[in-house]
Design a protein around this motif. Sequence first.
Motif, PDB file in Angstrom:
ATOM      1  N   LEU A 251    -131.120  18.935  66.007  1.00  0.00           N
ATOM      2  CA  LEU A 251    -129.765  18.380  65.955  1.00  0.00           C
ATOM      3  C   LEU A 251    -129.696  17.005  66.601  1.00  0.00           C
ATOM      4  N   LYS A 252    -130.433  16.828  67.671  1.00  0.00           N
ATOM      5  CA  LYS A 252    -130.401  15.570  68.405  1.00  0.00           C
ATOM      6  C   LYS A 252    -131.187  14.466  67.711  1.00  0.00           C
ATOM      7  N   ASN A 253    -132.339  14.816  67.157  1.00  0.00           N
ATOM      8  CA  ASN A 253    -133.283  13.790  66.689  1.00  0.00           C
ATOM      9  C   ASN A 253    -133.417  13.674  65.175  1.00  0.00           C
ATOM     10  N   CYS A 254    -132.748  14.536  64.418  1.00  0.00           N
ATOM     11  CA  CYS A 254    -132.879  14.499  62.955  1.00  0.00           C
ATOM     12  C   CYS A 254    -131.514  14.480  62.272  1.00  0.00           C
ATOM     13  N   GLU A 259    -128.191  15.335  57.460  1.00  0.00           N
ATOM     14  CA  GLU A 259    -127.139  14.824  56.586  1.00  0.00           C
ATOM     15  C   GLU A 259    -127.643  14.700  55.153  1.00  0.00           C
ATOM     16  N   ARG A 260    -128.873  14.212  54.994  1.00  0.00           N
ATOM     17  CA  ARG A 260    -129.451  14.057  53.657  1.00  0.00           C
ATOM     18  C   ARG A 260    -129.586  15.406  52.956  1.00  0.00           C
ATOM     19  N   LEU A 261    -129.861  16.455  53.736  1.00  0.00           N
ATOM     20  CA  LEU A 261    -130.014  17.797  53.182  1.00  0.00           C
ATOM     21  C   LEU A 261    -128.677  18.516  53.026  1.00  0.00           C
ATOM     22  N   GLU A 262    -127.594  17.858  53.455  1.00  0.00           N
ATOM     23  CA  GLU A 262    -126.253  18.435  53.422  1.00  0.00           C
ATOM     24  C   GLU A 262    -126.210  19.762  54.182  1.00  0.00           C
ATOM     25  N   ARG A 263    -126.933  19.796  55.299  1.00  0.00           N
ATOM     26  CA  ARG A 263    -126.988  20.998  56.133  1.00  0.00           C
ATOM     27  C   ARG A 263    -125.695  21.152  56.918  1.00  0.00           C
ATOM     28  N   ASP A 264    -125.177  22.363  56.945  1.00  0.00           N
ATOM     29  CA  ASP A 264    -123.980  22.653  57.733  1.00  0.00           C
ATOM     30  C   ASP A 264    -124.398  22.758  59.198  1.00  0.00           C
ATOM     31  N   THR A 265    -124.250  21.674  59.932  1.00  0.00           N
ATOM     32  CA  THR A 265    -124.724  21.646  61.317  1.00  0.00           C
ATOM     33  C   THR A 265    -123.818  22.418  62.262  1.00  0.00           C
ATOM     34  N   THR A 266    -122.603  22.755  61.839  1.00  0.00           N
ATOM     35  CA  THR A 266    -121.733  23.540  62.723  1.00  0.00           C
ATOM     36  C   THR A 266    -122.353  24.903  63.019  1.00  0.00           C
ATOM     37  N   LYS A 267    -123.110  25.422  62.059  1.00  0.00           N
ATOM     38  CA  LYS A 267    -123.792  26.703  62.280  1.00  0.00           C
ATOM     39  C   LYS A 267    -124.936  26.541  63.277  1.00  0.00           C
ATOM     40  N   LEU A 268    -125.639  25.432  63.194  1.00  0.00           N
ATOM     41  CA  LEU A 268    -126.756  25.196  64.119  1.00  0.00           C
ATOM     42  C   LEU A 268    -126.268  24.905  65.533  1.00  0.00           C
ATOM     43  N   GLU A 269    -125.121  24.272  65.643  1.00  0.00           N
ATOM     44  CA  GLU A 269    -124.600  23.918  66.964  1.00  0.00           C
ATOM     45  C   GLU A 269    -124.272  25.150  67.806  1.00  0.00           C
ATOM     46  N   TRP A 409    -135.155  27.731  57.718  1.00  0.00           N
ATOM     47  CA  TRP A 409    -133.835  28.087  58.264  1.00  0.00           C
ATOM     48  C   TRP A 409    -133.110  26.868  58.836  1.00  0.00           C
ATOM     49  N   ILE A 410    -133.772  26.125  59.706  1.00  0.00           N
ATOM     50  CA  ILE A 410    -133.093  25.013  60.374  1.00  0.00           C
ATOM     51  C   ILE A 410    -132.724  23.911  59.379  1.00  0.00           C
ATOM     52  N   SER A 411    -133.584  23.660  58.397  1.00  0.00           N
ATOM     53  CA  SER A 411    -133.301  22.609  57.412  1.00  0.00           C
ATOM     54  C   SER A 411    -132.384  23.080  56.299  1.00  0.00           C
ATOM     55  N   GLY A 412    -132.267  24.411  56.151  1.00  0.00           N
ATOM     56  CA  GLY A 412    -131.453  24.944  55.067  1.00  0.00           C
ATOM     57  C   GLY A 412    -132.161  24.947  53.728  1.00  0.00           C
ATOM     58  N   ALA A 413    -133.488  24.876  53.735  1.00  0.00           N
ATOM     59  CA  ALA A 413    -134.252  24.877  52.482  1.00  0.00           C
ATOM     60  C   ALA A 413    -134.085  26.213  51.763  1.00  0.00           C
ATOM     61  N   GLU A 414    -134.023  26.142  50.449  1.00  0.00           N
ATOM     62  CA  GLU A 414    -133.791  27.358  49.665  1.00  0.00           C
ATOM     63  C   GLU A 414    -135.002  28.280  49.687  1.00  0.00           C
ATOM     64  N   HIS A 415    -136.193  27.708  49.721  1.00  0.00           N
ATOM     65  CA  HIS A 415    -137.425  28.494  49.615  1.00  0.00           C
ATOM     66  C   HIS A 415    -138.417  28.000  50.655  1.00  0.00           C
ATOM     67  N   VAL A 416    -139.175  28.932  51.228  1.00  0.00           N
ATOM     68  CA  VAL A 416    -140.130  28.577  52.277  1.00  0.00           C
ATOM     69  C   VAL A 416    -141.221  27.637  51.755  1.00  0.00           C
ATOM     70  N   ARG A 417    -141.437  27.600  50.434  1.00  0.00           N
ATOM     71  CA  ARG A 417    -142.473  26.724  49.886  1.00  0.00           C
ATOM     72  C   ARG A 417    -142.167  25.249  50.124  1.00  0.00           C
ATOM     73  N   GLU A 418    -140.888  24.909  50.370  1.00  0.00           N
ATOM     74  CA  GLU A 418    -140.524  23.521  50.625  1.00  0.00           C
ATOM     75  C   GLU A 418    -140.735  23.124  52.086  1.00  0.00           C
ATOM     76  N   SER A 419    -141.084  24.077  52.943  1.00  0.00           N
ATOM     77  CA  SER A 419    -141.187  23.802  54.371  1.00  0.00           C
ATOM     78  C   SER A 419    -142.616  23.550  54.834  1.00  0.00           C
ATOM     79  N   ILE A 420    -143.555  23.491  53.906  1.00  0.00           N
ATOM     80  CA  ILE A 420    -144.949  23.195  54.215  1.00  0.00           C
ATOM     81  C   ILE A 420    -145.424  22.147  53.207  1.00  0.00           C
TER      82      ILE A 420
END
Length: 431
Positions: A251-254, A259-269, A409-420
Amino acid sequence: MKKITIAEMAKYNGQTVKLGAWVSNKRSSGKIAFLQLRDGSGFVQAVVVKAEVGDELFATAKSLTQETSLYVTGEVKEDERSSFGYELAVTGIEVIHEAKDFPITPKEHGTEFLMDNRHLWLRSRKQHAIMKIRNEIIRATYEFFNDNGFVKVDPPILTGSAPEGTSELFATKYFDEDAYLSQSGQLYMEAAAMALGKVFSFGPTFRAEKSKTRRHLIEFWMIEPEMAFMEHAESLKVQEQYVAHLVQSVLKNCQLELERLERDTTKLEKIKAPFPRITYDDAIKWLNDNGFDDIKWGEDFGAPHETAIAESYEMPVFIINYPIGIKPFYMQPHPDRDDVVLCADMIAPEGYGEIIGGSERIYDYDLMKQRIQEHNLDESAYAWYLELSKYGAVPHSGFGLGLERTVAWISGAEHVRESIPFPRLLNRLYP
Protein backbone atom coordinates in the motif's frame (compact mmCIF):
# COMPACT_ATOMS: atom_id res chain seq x y z
CA MET A 1 22.92 15.12 -21.28
CA LYS A 2 21.80 13.21 -18.17
CA LYS A 3 20.47 9.72 -18.94
CA ILE A 4 17.78 8.76 -16.42
CA THR A 5 14.96 6.28 -15.93
CA ILE A 6 11.28 7.09 -15.92
CA ALA A 7 11.12 6.38 -12.19
CA GLU A 8 13.69 9.13 -11.61
CA MET A 9 11.87 11.86 -13.54
CA ALA A 10 10.46 13.60 -10.46
CA LYS A 11 14.00 14.54 -9.45
CA TYR A 12 14.61 16.29 -12.80
CA ASN A 13 11.53 18.49 -13.14
CA GLY A 14 12.26 21.34 -15.56
CA GLN A 15 15.47 19.76 -16.84
CA THR A 16 16.29 18.26 -20.23
CA VAL A 17 17.10 14.55 -19.95
CA LYS A 18 17.58 11.43 -22.03
CA LEU A 19 15.54 8.22 -21.68
CA GLY A 20 16.07 4.76 -23.13
CA ALA A 21 12.59 3.35 -23.70
CA TRP A 22 10.16 1.32 -25.76
CA VAL A 23 6.98 2.60 -27.42
CA SER A 24 4.04 0.82 -25.78
CA ASN A 25 1.42 2.82 -27.68
CA LYS A 26 0.95 6.10 -29.54
CA ARG A 27 -1.70 8.42 -30.89
CA SER A 28 -1.62 11.68 -32.79
CA SER A 29 -3.94 14.65 -32.89
CA GLY A 30 -3.28 17.01 -35.78
CA LYS A 31 0.11 18.50 -35.11
CA ILE A 32 0.78 16.77 -31.77
CA ALA A 33 1.89 13.15 -31.24
CA PHE A 34 1.53 11.41 -27.90
CA LEU A 35 3.94 8.55 -27.24
CA GLN A 36 3.34 6.12 -24.38
CA LEU A 37 6.82 5.06 -23.30
CA ARG A 38 8.03 2.39 -20.91
CA ASP A 39 11.54 1.56 -19.72
CA GLY A 40 10.98 -1.15 -17.11
CA SER A 41 10.97 1.29 -14.22
CA GLY A 42 7.63 2.82 -15.24
CA PHE A 43 5.42 4.36 -17.91
CA VAL A 44 5.28 7.98 -19.06
CA GLN A 45 3.68 10.01 -21.80
CA ALA A 46 6.00 11.86 -24.18
CA VAL A 47 4.54 14.76 -26.17
CA VAL A 48 5.89 15.69 -29.61
CA VAL A 49 4.72 19.09 -30.92
CA LYS A 50 5.33 19.59 -34.64
CA ALA A 51 5.79 23.35 -34.36
CA GLU A 52 8.54 22.83 -31.79
CA VAL A 53 10.50 19.91 -33.31
CA GLY A 54 10.09 20.37 -37.08
CA ASP A 55 8.63 18.24 -39.85
CA GLU A 56 11.32 15.51 -39.94
CA LEU A 57 11.30 14.67 -36.22
CA PHE A 58 7.50 14.85 -36.11
CA ALA A 59 7.26 12.43 -39.03
CA THR A 60 9.62 10.07 -37.20
CA ALA A 61 7.42 10.21 -34.09
CA LYS A 62 4.27 9.47 -36.08
CA SER A 63 5.89 6.48 -37.79
CA LEU A 64 7.02 4.76 -34.59
CA THR A 65 5.62 1.26 -34.17
CA GLN A 66 4.65 -0.59 -31.00
CA GLU A 67 7.69 -1.89 -29.05
CA THR A 68 10.21 0.04 -31.13
CA SER A 69 13.19 0.85 -28.91
CA LEU A 70 14.63 4.36 -28.88
CA TYR A 71 16.43 7.09 -27.03
CA VAL A 72 14.28 10.14 -26.34
CA THR A 73 15.46 13.52 -25.16
CA GLY A 74 13.20 16.18 -23.76
CA GLU A 75 12.21 18.39 -20.86
CA VAL A 76 10.58 16.88 -17.79
CA LYS A 77 7.32 18.70 -16.99
CA GLU A 78 4.79 18.31 -14.21
CA ASP A 79 1.41 17.06 -15.37
CA GLU A 80 -1.40 17.01 -12.83
CA ARG A 81 -3.67 15.08 -15.22
CA SER A 82 -1.34 12.08 -15.12
CA SER A 83 -1.34 9.60 -12.23
CA PHE A 84 2.42 9.49 -12.67
CA GLY A 85 2.58 13.27 -12.29
CA TYR A 86 5.02 14.06 -15.10
CA GLU A 87 5.37 13.98 -18.87
CA LEU A 88 8.24 14.52 -21.32
CA ALA A 89 8.24 17.37 -23.85
CA VAL A 90 10.24 15.75 -26.65
CA THR A 91 13.11 17.54 -28.38
CA GLY A 92 14.88 14.54 -29.94
CA ILE A 93 14.33 10.89 -30.96
CA GLU A 94 16.96 8.30 -31.86
CA VAL A 95 15.51 4.97 -33.03
CA ILE A 96 17.52 1.97 -31.83
CA HIS A 97 15.46 -0.86 -33.31
CA GLU A 98 12.19 -0.75 -35.23
CA ALA A 99 9.79 -3.47 -34.10
CA LYS A 100 7.42 -4.81 -36.73
CA ASP A 101 4.13 -6.65 -36.24
CA PHE A 102 4.30 -6.97 -32.45
CA PRO A 103 1.79 -9.77 -31.76
CA ILE A 104 0.12 -8.38 -28.62
CA THR A 105 -1.73 -5.36 -29.92
CA PRO A 106 -3.82 -2.98 -27.76
CA LYS A 107 -6.96 -5.13 -27.93
CA GLU A 108 -8.45 -8.15 -26.17
CA HIS A 109 -6.57 -11.44 -26.56
CA GLY A 110 -7.39 -14.98 -25.41
CA THR A 111 -5.68 -16.44 -22.35
CA GLU A 112 -3.92 -19.23 -24.23
CA PHE A 113 -2.55 -16.75 -26.77
CA LEU A 114 -1.25 -14.52 -24.00
CA MET A 115 0.29 -17.49 -22.18
CA ASP A 116 2.01 -18.64 -25.39
CA ASN A 117 3.42 -15.13 -25.60
CA ARG A 118 4.16 -14.73 -21.90
CA HIS A 119 7.69 -13.50 -22.70
CA LEU A 120 6.06 -10.51 -24.45
CA TRP A 121 2.92 -10.22 -22.31
CA LEU A 122 5.13 -9.26 -19.36
CA ARG A 123 5.64 -5.88 -21.07
CA SER A 124 2.00 -4.87 -20.63
CA ARG A 125 0.98 -2.34 -18.00
CA LYS A 126 -1.04 -4.82 -15.97
CA GLN A 127 1.62 -7.52 -15.90
CA HIS A 128 4.30 -4.92 -15.19
CA ALA A 129 2.26 -3.74 -12.18
CA ILE A 130 1.82 -7.27 -10.82
CA MET A 131 5.55 -7.96 -11.14
CA LYS A 132 6.34 -4.70 -9.31
CA ILE A 133 4.00 -5.73 -6.49
CA ARG A 134 5.65 -9.16 -6.40
CA ASN A 135 9.02 -7.45 -6.09
CA GLU A 136 7.76 -5.28 -3.23
CA ILE A 137 6.45 -8.34 -1.38
CA ILE A 138 9.88 -9.97 -1.76
CA ARG A 139 11.62 -6.83 -0.53
CA ALA A 140 9.25 -6.52 2.42
CA THR A 141 9.78 -10.20 3.25
CA TYR A 142 13.51 -9.72 3.67
CA GLU A 143 12.88 -6.52 5.62
CA PHE A 144 10.49 -8.21 8.06
CA PHE A 145 12.66 -11.22 8.81
CA ASN A 146 15.92 -9.29 8.94
CA ASP A 147 14.36 -6.74 11.31
CA ASN A 148 13.08 -9.54 13.55
CA GLY A 149 16.34 -11.42 13.98
CA PHE A 150 15.91 -14.22 11.44
CA VAL A 151 18.79 -15.71 9.44
CA LYS A 152 18.22 -16.72 5.82
CA VAL A 153 19.14 -20.34 5.11
CA ASP A 154 18.90 -22.05 1.72
CA PRO A 155 17.65 -25.65 1.83
CA PRO A 156 18.46 -28.04 -1.03
CA ILE A 157 16.19 -28.34 -4.05
CA LEU A 158 17.14 -31.97 -4.63
CA THR A 159 16.06 -34.19 -1.74
CA GLY A 160 16.02 -37.88 -0.92
CA SER A 161 12.62 -37.89 0.78
CA ALA A 162 9.23 -36.18 0.80
CA PRO A 163 8.69 -33.70 3.66
CA GLU A 164 4.91 -33.95 3.34
CA GLY A 165 4.97 -37.72 2.86
CA THR A 166 2.98 -37.51 -0.39
CA SER A 167 3.38 -38.99 -3.85
CA GLU A 168 2.98 -35.63 -5.62
CA LEU A 169 6.70 -35.41 -6.36
CA PHE A 170 8.89 -34.99 -9.41
CA ALA A 171 11.32 -37.89 -9.32
CA THR A 172 14.76 -37.90 -10.90
CA LYS A 173 17.97 -39.91 -10.71
CA TYR A 174 20.76 -38.57 -8.55
CA PHE A 175 23.57 -40.64 -10.04
CA ASP A 176 22.67 -44.11 -8.69
CA GLU A 177 20.07 -42.92 -6.18
CA ASP A 178 16.46 -41.78 -6.39
CA ALA A 179 15.91 -38.09 -5.74
CA TYR A 180 13.02 -35.63 -5.84
CA LEU A 181 12.51 -31.96 -6.57
CA SER A 182 11.73 -30.32 -3.26
CA GLN A 183 8.10 -29.78 -2.31
CA SER A 184 9.19 -27.97 0.87
CA GLY A 185 12.42 -27.01 2.60
CA GLN A 186 10.80 -27.36 6.03
CA LEU A 187 12.68 -30.34 7.45
CA TYR A 188 16.01 -28.75 6.59
CA MET A 189 14.86 -25.46 8.05
CA GLU A 190 14.06 -27.22 11.31
CA ALA A 191 17.67 -28.42 11.40
CA ALA A 192 18.82 -24.86 10.70
CA ALA A 193 16.63 -23.50 13.51
CA MET A 194 18.34 -25.84 15.96
CA ALA A 195 21.61 -24.18 14.97
CA LEU A 196 20.58 -20.55 14.41
CA GLY A 197 17.39 -20.04 16.42
CA LYS A 198 15.13 -18.20 13.96
CA VAL A 199 15.60 -18.87 10.26
CA PHE A 200 13.74 -18.47 6.99
CA SER A 201 14.14 -19.78 3.48
CA PHE A 202 12.94 -18.35 0.19
CA GLY A 203 13.07 -20.63 -2.80
CA PRO A 204 11.29 -22.65 -5.47
CA THR A 205 9.16 -25.67 -4.65
CA PHE A 206 7.52 -28.23 -6.91
CA ARG A 207 4.24 -30.14 -6.70
CA ALA A 208 3.34 -32.82 -9.24
CA GLU A 209 -0.33 -32.10 -8.65
CA LYS A 210 -2.60 -32.45 -11.66
CA SER A 211 -4.75 -29.45 -10.84
CA LYS A 212 -6.09 -26.80 -13.20
CA THR A 213 -7.60 -24.40 -10.67
CA ARG A 214 -6.79 -20.69 -10.59
CA ARG A 215 -4.96 -21.25 -7.29
CA HIS A 216 -2.44 -23.89 -8.36
CA LEU A 217 1.00 -23.88 -9.96
CA ILE A 218 3.40 -26.75 -10.56
CA GLU A 219 6.43 -24.65 -9.65
CA PHE A 220 6.07 -21.85 -7.12
CA TRP A 221 8.04 -19.97 -4.48
CA MET A 222 7.74 -20.45 -0.74
CA ILE A 223 8.87 -18.44 2.27
CA GLU A 224 9.43 -20.92 5.11
CA PRO A 225 10.41 -19.66 8.58
CA GLU A 226 11.23 -21.99 11.48
CA MET A 227 11.63 -20.80 15.06
CA ALA A 228 13.23 -22.62 18.00
CA PHE A 229 11.71 -22.25 21.48
CA MET A 230 8.43 -21.08 19.96
CA GLU A 231 5.03 -22.60 20.57
CA HIS A 232 2.11 -22.58 18.17
CA ALA A 233 0.26 -19.56 19.59
CA GLU A 234 3.43 -17.47 19.36
CA SER A 235 3.95 -18.55 15.76
CA LEU A 236 0.46 -17.34 14.82
CA LYS A 237 1.41 -13.86 16.00
CA VAL A 238 4.51 -13.87 13.79
CA GLN A 239 2.42 -15.00 10.81
CA GLU A 240 -0.20 -12.28 11.14
CA GLN A 241 2.42 -9.59 11.75
CA TYR A 242 4.33 -10.74 8.67
CA VAL A 243 1.29 -10.76 6.35
CA ALA A 244 0.10 -7.39 7.66
CA HIS A 245 3.59 -6.01 6.99
CA LEU A 246 3.46 -7.26 3.39
CA VAL A 247 0.10 -5.64 2.73
CA GLN A 248 0.99 -2.32 4.32
CA SER A 249 4.31 -2.22 2.43
CA VAL A 250 2.53 -2.69 -0.90
CA LEU A 251 0.00 0.00 0.00
CA LYS A 252 2.82 2.38 0.83
CA ASN A 253 5.20 1.67 -2.03
CA CYS A 254 3.02 0.48 -4.94
CA GLN A 255 0.27 3.09 -5.16
CA LEU A 256 0.64 3.56 -8.93
CA GLU A 257 0.60 -0.19 -9.55
CA LEU A 258 -2.50 -0.75 -7.40
CA GLU A 259 -4.24 2.09 -9.22
CA ARG A 260 -3.27 0.64 -12.61
CA LEU A 261 -4.77 -2.70 -11.55
CA GLU A 262 -7.92 -0.94 -10.29
CA ARG A 263 -7.43 -2.71 -6.96
CA ASP A 264 -9.90 -1.86 -4.23
CA THR A 265 -7.38 -0.67 -1.65
CA THR A 266 -10.03 -0.05 1.02
CA LYS A 267 -10.08 -3.82 1.54
CA LEU A 268 -6.30 -3.95 1.90
CA GLU A 269 -6.22 -1.03 4.32
CA LYS A 270 -8.13 -3.15 6.83
CA ILE A 271 -5.43 -5.84 6.93
CA LYS A 272 -3.82 -5.32 10.31
CA ALA A 273 -2.94 -7.77 13.07
CA PRO A 274 -4.43 -9.52 14.95
CA PHE A 275 -6.39 -11.78 12.59
CA PRO A 276 -9.50 -13.77 13.58
CA ARG A 277 -9.21 -17.45 14.49
CA ILE A 278 -11.72 -20.26 14.08
CA THR A 279 -11.27 -23.91 15.01
CA TYR A 280 -11.64 -26.66 12.43
CA ASP A 281 -14.56 -27.99 14.50
CA ASP A 282 -16.39 -24.66 14.36
CA ALA A 283 -15.59 -24.26 10.66
CA ILE A 284 -17.19 -27.62 9.86
CA LYS A 285 -20.27 -26.74 11.93
CA TRP A 286 -20.55 -23.33 10.26
CA LEU A 287 -20.29 -24.87 6.79
CA ASN A 288 -22.91 -27.53 7.58
CA ASP A 289 -25.23 -24.86 8.99
CA ASN A 290 -24.82 -22.76 5.84
CA GLY A 291 -25.68 -25.25 3.14
CA PHE A 292 -22.42 -27.16 2.75
CA ASP A 293 -23.62 -30.69 3.52
CA ASP A 294 -20.90 -32.23 1.34
CA ILE A 295 -18.16 -31.96 3.98
CA LYS A 296 -17.91 -33.93 7.22
CA TRP A 297 -15.56 -33.81 10.19
CA GLY A 298 -12.22 -35.38 9.25
CA GLU A 299 -12.25 -34.17 5.64
CA ASP A 300 -10.09 -31.39 4.23
CA PHE A 301 -11.59 -28.19 2.90
CA GLY A 302 -11.99 -27.55 -0.80
CA ALA A 303 -11.85 -24.17 -2.53
CA PRO A 304 -15.62 -23.48 -2.14
CA HIS A 305 -15.43 -24.18 1.60
CA GLU A 306 -12.42 -21.89 2.13
CA THR A 307 -14.03 -19.15 0.07
CA ALA A 308 -17.29 -19.32 2.03
CA ILE A 309 -15.45 -19.10 5.36
CA ALA A 310 -13.24 -16.24 4.11
CA GLU A 311 -16.28 -14.24 2.97
CA SER A 312 -17.42 -14.07 6.59
CA TYR A 313 -14.36 -11.97 7.45
CA GLU A 314 -12.75 -8.81 6.12
CA MET A 315 -9.26 -10.00 7.02
CA PRO A 316 -7.31 -13.23 6.62
CA VAL A 317 -8.64 -15.88 9.01
CA PHE A 318 -6.78 -18.71 10.77
CA ILE A 319 -8.44 -22.12 10.79
CA ILE A 320 -6.75 -23.93 13.67
CA ASN A 321 -6.50 -27.48 15.06
CA TYR A 322 -7.14 -29.75 12.07
CA PRO A 323 -7.71 -33.51 12.45
CA ILE A 324 -4.51 -35.50 12.80
CA GLY A 325 -5.52 -37.76 9.91
CA ILE A 326 -5.37 -35.06 7.21
CA LYS A 327 -2.14 -33.37 8.26
CA PRO A 328 1.54 -34.37 7.83
CA PHE A 329 3.35 -36.63 10.28
CA TYR A 330 5.49 -33.94 11.94
CA MET A 331 2.75 -31.85 13.59
CA GLN A 332 2.54 -31.64 17.37
CA PRO A 333 -0.60 -33.20 18.90
CA HIS A 334 -3.01 -30.95 20.79
CA PRO A 335 -2.25 -31.17 24.53
CA ASP A 336 -5.91 -31.81 25.44
CA ARG A 337 -7.04 -33.92 22.48
CA ASP A 338 -5.63 -36.88 20.60
CA ASP A 339 -7.62 -36.31 17.40
CA VAL A 340 -6.31 -32.88 16.35
CA VAL A 341 -2.90 -31.20 15.99
CA LEU A 342 -1.50 -27.76 16.80
CA CYS A 343 -1.66 -26.28 13.33
CA ALA A 344 -3.30 -23.52 11.33
CA ASP A 345 -4.05 -22.54 7.76
CA MET A 346 -4.38 -18.84 6.98
CA ILE A 347 -7.14 -18.22 4.44
CA ALA A 348 -6.94 -15.00 2.44
CA PRO A 349 -10.04 -12.87 1.84
CA GLU A 350 -11.83 -12.49 -1.51
CA GLY A 351 -11.59 -16.14 -2.51
CA TYR A 352 -7.81 -16.51 -2.82
CA GLY A 353 -7.63 -19.52 -0.53
CA GLU A 354 -4.89 -20.74 1.77
CA ILE A 355 -1.76 -18.60 1.72
CA ILE A 356 -0.05 -20.01 4.84
CA GLY A 357 0.13 -23.44 6.41
CA GLY A 358 1.94 -23.85 9.71
CA SER A 359 2.19 -25.80 12.92
CA GLU A 360 4.12 -26.56 16.04
CA ARG A 361 6.46 -29.46 15.27
CA ILE A 362 6.83 -32.72 17.18
CA TYR A 363 10.03 -32.71 19.24
CA ASP A 364 9.59 -35.95 21.20
CA TYR A 365 11.87 -38.60 19.67
CA ASP A 366 9.63 -41.61 20.34
CA LEU A 367 6.51 -39.87 19.06
CA MET A 368 8.28 -38.68 15.91
CA LYS A 369 9.53 -42.20 15.23
CA GLN A 370 6.02 -43.55 15.77
CA ARG A 371 4.53 -41.01 13.35
CA ILE A 372 7.08 -41.87 10.65
CA GLN A 373 6.18 -45.53 11.00
CA GLU A 374 2.42 -44.83 10.98
CA HIS A 375 2.81 -42.94 7.70
CA ASN A 376 4.79 -45.84 6.18
CA LEU A 377 7.78 -43.62 5.50
CA ASP A 378 11.28 -44.96 4.93
CA GLU A 379 12.86 -44.55 8.36
CA SER A 380 16.39 -44.62 6.96
CA ALA A 381 15.61 -41.59 4.76
CA TYR A 382 14.46 -39.66 7.82
CA ALA A 383 17.24 -40.80 10.17
CA TRP A 384 18.92 -37.37 10.13
CA TYR A 385 15.59 -35.65 10.82
CA LEU A 386 14.90 -37.96 13.77
CA GLU A 387 18.21 -36.95 15.28
CA LEU A 388 16.89 -33.38 15.68
CA SER A 389 14.61 -34.76 18.41
CA LYS A 390 17.45 -36.79 19.90
CA TYR A 391 20.07 -34.13 20.52
CA GLY A 392 18.76 -31.11 22.43
CA ALA A 393 15.14 -31.19 21.30
CA VAL A 394 13.08 -28.05 21.99
CA PRO A 395 9.55 -26.83 21.22
CA HIS A 396 9.62 -25.22 17.80
CA SER A 397 7.17 -23.98 15.20
CA GLY A 398 7.16 -22.84 11.61
CA PHE A 399 5.07 -22.06 8.57
CA GLY A 400 5.18 -21.70 4.82
CA LEU A 401 3.74 -18.82 2.79
CA GLY A 402 3.05 -19.30 -0.90
CA LEU A 403 4.38 -16.24 -2.68
CA GLU A 404 2.24 -16.45 -5.81
CA ARG A 405 -1.10 -16.81 -4.02
CA THR A 406 -0.13 -13.88 -1.80
CA VAL A 407 0.80 -11.77 -4.83
CA ALA A 408 -2.47 -12.71 -6.55
CA TRP A 409 -4.51 -11.72 -3.50
CA ILE A 410 -2.78 -8.41 -2.79
CA SER A 411 -2.71 -7.36 -6.46
CA GLY A 412 -6.21 -8.64 -7.15
CA ALA A 413 -5.05 -10.84 -10.04
CA GLU A 414 -7.73 -13.16 -11.38
CA HIS A 415 -5.43 -16.18 -11.69
CA VAL A 416 -2.26 -17.20 -9.87
CA ARG A 417 -0.54 -17.70 -13.25
CA GLU A 418 -0.27 -13.90 -13.56
CA SER A 419 1.66 -13.63 -10.28
CA ILE A 420 4.82 -15.40 -11.45
CA PRO A 421 6.95 -14.34 -14.46
CA PHE A 422 6.86 -17.68 -16.28
CA PRO A 423 4.20 -19.99 -14.83
CA ARG A 424 4.48 -23.76 -14.95
CA LEU A 425 1.00 -25.23 -15.20
CA LEU A 426 -0.47 -28.59 -16.02
CA ASN A 427 0.28 -29.06 -19.77
CA ARG A 428 2.30 -25.81 -19.96
CA LEU A 429 6.10 -25.81 -20.01
CA TYR A 430 6.46 -23.06 -22.68
CA PRO A 431 7.81 -20.46 -22.83
